[in-house]
Enzyme design. Structure first.
Site, mmCIF file in Angstrom:
data_model
loop_
_atom_site.group_PDB
_atom_site.id
_atom_site.type_symbol
_atom_site.label_atom_id
_atom_site.label_comp_id
_atom_site.label_asym_id
_atom_site.label_seq_id
_atom_site.Cartn_x
_atom_site.Cartn_y
_atom_site.Cartn_z
ATOM 1 N N VAL A 183 0.868 -1.194 0.000
ATOM 2 C CA VAL A 183 0.000 0.000 0.000
ATOM 3 C C VAL A 183 0.893 1.228 0.000
ATOM 4 O O VAL A 183 1.740 1.360 0.892
ATOM 5 C CB VAL A 183 -0.854 0.082 1.295
ATOM 6 C CG1 VAL A 183 -1.859 1.236 1.196
ATOM 7 C CG2 VAL A 183 -1.548 -1.217 1.614
ATOM 8 N N HIS A 184 0.747 2.102 -0.968
ATOM 9 C CA HIS A 184 1.532 3.341 -0.897
ATOM 10 C C HIS A 184 0.899 4.519 -1.634
ATOM 11 O O HIS A 184 1.396 5.629 -1.555
ATOM 12 C CB HIS A 184 2.938 3.121 -1.458
ATOM 13 C CG HIS A 184 2.978 3.067 -2.960
ATOM 14 N ND1 HIS A 184 2.688 1.942 -3.672
ATOM 15 C CD2 HIS A 184 3.235 4.021 -3.877
ATOM 16 C CE1 HIS A 184 2.791 2.183 -4.962
ATOM 17 N NE2 HIS A 184 3.115 3.442 -5.125
ATOM 18 N N ARG A 185 -0.172 4.282 -2.366
ATOM 19 C CA ARG A 185 -0.684 5.340 -3.233
ATOM 20 C C ARG A 185 -1.228 6.517 -2.416
ATOM 21 O O ARG A 185 -1.929 6.307 -1.415
ATOM 22 C CB ARG A 185 -1.770 4.753 -4.125
ATOM 23 C CG ARG A 185 -1.763 5.360 -5.463
ATOM 24 C CD ARG A 185 -2.159 4.471 -6.564
ATOM 25 N NE ARG A 185 -1.071 3.649 -7.062
ATOM 26 C CZ ARG A 185 -0.005 4.085 -7.720
ATOM 27 N NH1 ARG A 185 0.157 5.363 -7.947
ATOM 28 N NH2 ARG A 185 0.907 3.249 -8.133
ATOM 29 N N ASP A 189 -2.152 -1.582 -4.093
ATOM 30 C CA ASP A 189 -2.591 -0.421 -4.882
ATOM 31 C C ASP A 189 -1.482 0.009 -5.839
ATOM 32 O O ASP A 189 -1.549 1.082 -6.439
ATOM 33 C CB ASP A 189 -3.033 0.736 -3.966
ATOM 34 C CG ASP A 189 -1.913 1.244 -3.065
ATOM 35 O OD1 ASP A 189 -0.763 0.797 -3.205
ATOM 36 O OD2 ASP A 189 -2.206 2.111 -2.220
#
Ligand code: UD1
Ligand code: UDP
Length: 367
Positions: free
Chosen positions: A210-212, A285
């Site tokens: 997850v990083h968006r 993501d």
């Protein structure tokens, strides 16, 4: 001919290996007529796990220029990159600048070059999510519209460009990350001990990333995603989460915890390939990770409302669930293999096809 390659963020260190390998092969075969290549690292990513490890592990040469820009707001980061890339371009006077993907390093490199009337090549051109609230979408659109050579991974990307009136200089070459997977998988199998280190059995766990910005910068969304990951783990599918520093910082500042989820530092590319290939499920993501799930034919649950990698959804290997914890849990537990279809991301020869176009330019420069 002299090329300046501009990278700065994690996925770009992987994408560039495909192009550099093709240029290296050409130079070995034509020592009297080499393509000169200058590597610029903007410094967008700087932690060892986000940058140095890729240079060490993938045998990339150290950058010829490291611009040390680091983190900041979009305006600060992109502006500093433009200024510092411009200085390099004025000194090096290249015949072509190549930029990769859709980060701020991509846009800054393209803008610095085009204003100096240096031709720009965009690797991974034509991708669209049709969501202009994503910084990446702005970077893609602007970069494509100032590029002279547009290397597209898929027919959809070519069609997206055509709809925006861009038909000149467009090449359908396939996906450079597919080339990279084919190139590095054997090395990963040979070198990586990640499964043993984590005590994981193949097909018994999910790997998540997850990083968006749209997920991390909205506390409600991030909380919901963490709840979803916890719910998957509680339902009996262990979740391994190599965590991007952006997400770690945000989670810490919000005091979020992740019960039952195995949180790791970001892992190296070879470790990531093995984690993905052996997973029962991928939850992400990330653009690159969605594609890699497809390359390994591992079902993917995507924590977004839309994707630019539409083929992964159309073939049934990827499902878009956004950030609702119940949807994340049920999609994860119900995930099934998609259709057995031909690979829409090319034949693993994107690097060679890009080289063909570069050779044409190389001939023109010499004439
Ligand atoms: C960037 C790209 C995104 C890409 C991602 C790949 C933009 C707008 N976004 O997002 O498209 O998917 O890279 O991973 O270009 N940080 C560290 N150490 C690092 C790098 C970042 O701690 O080495 C932290 C900093 O707090 C920083 C934050 O992460 O402010 C965000 O970094 P940034 O490069 O701005 O964006 P990414 O989220 O990494
Ligand atoms: N990746 C990695 N280690 C990790 C997470 C991802 O090596 O801990 C690799 C992944 O295999 C893929 C690329 O990084 O090749 C994707 O980059 P990222 O998710 O940061 O960016 P995006 O593709 O969304 O732009």
């Amino acid at each position: 001919m002299k090329i300046v390659d501009i990278v700065g963020a994690r996925p770009q260190f992987i994408k560039i290996t495909t192009v550099l390998r093709a240029i290296q092969r050409y130079n070995q075969a034509h020592p009297e007529n080499r393509i000169q290549e200058v590597l610029v690292h903007t410094g967008q990513h700087y932690d060892y796990e986000m940058s140095g490890v890729f240079f060490d592990e993938l045998g990339l040469k150290p950058p010829d220029y490291h611009l040390g820009v680091g983190s900041g707001t979009h305006g600060y980061q992109t502006g500093e990159m433009i200024k510092r890339v411009e200085e390099v371009l004025l000194a090096e006077k290249p015949d072509l600048v190549i930029v990769y993907g859709d980060t701020n390093s991509t846009l800054a490199g393209a803008l610095a070059a085009v204003k100096l009337h240096i031709p720009v090549a965009h690797v991974e051109a034509g991708l669209r999510s049709f969501n202009k609230r994503m910084p990446e979408e702005i970077n893609r659109i602007l970069t494509d519209h100032v590029s002279d050579l547009l290397f597209c991974p898929t027919p959809t990307a070519v069609e997206n460009l055509r709809r925006e009136g861009i038909t000149k200089g467009v090449y359908l070459v396939g996906d450079v990350m597919y080339d990279a997977v084919l190139q590095y998988l054997a090395l990963a199998e040979q070198k990586s001990r990640i499964l043993e280190r984590l005590g994981l059995r193949p097909e018994s766990y999910a790997v998540a990333t997850v990083h968006r910005a749209e997920n991390t910068d909205n506390p409600n969304r991030l909380r919901a995603i963490f709840d979803g990951l916890e719910a998957v783990a509680q339902a009996g599918l262990p979740v391994v989460l190599p965590l991007h520093p952006r997400t770690r910082k945000q989670a810490e500042s919000l005091g979020l915890s992740l019960k039952g989820v195995r949180v790791l530092e970001p892992v190296s590319y070879l470790d990531m390939l093995l984690l993905e290939k052996n997973a029962r499920l991928i939850i992400t993501d990330s653009g690159g990770v969605q594609k890699e799930a497809f390359f390994f034919r591992v079902p993917c649950v995507t924590l977004r409302e839309e994707t630019e990698w539409v083929e992964t959804v159309e073939t049934g290997w990827n499902v878009l669930v956004g950030c609702d914890p119940k949807r994340i849990r049920s999609a994860a537990l119900l995930a099934q293999p998609g259709a057995e279809s031909a690979c829409p991301y090319g034949d693993g020869r994107a690097g060679e096809k890009i080289l063909e176009a570069l050779k044409e330019l190389h001939r023109e420069v010499r004439e």
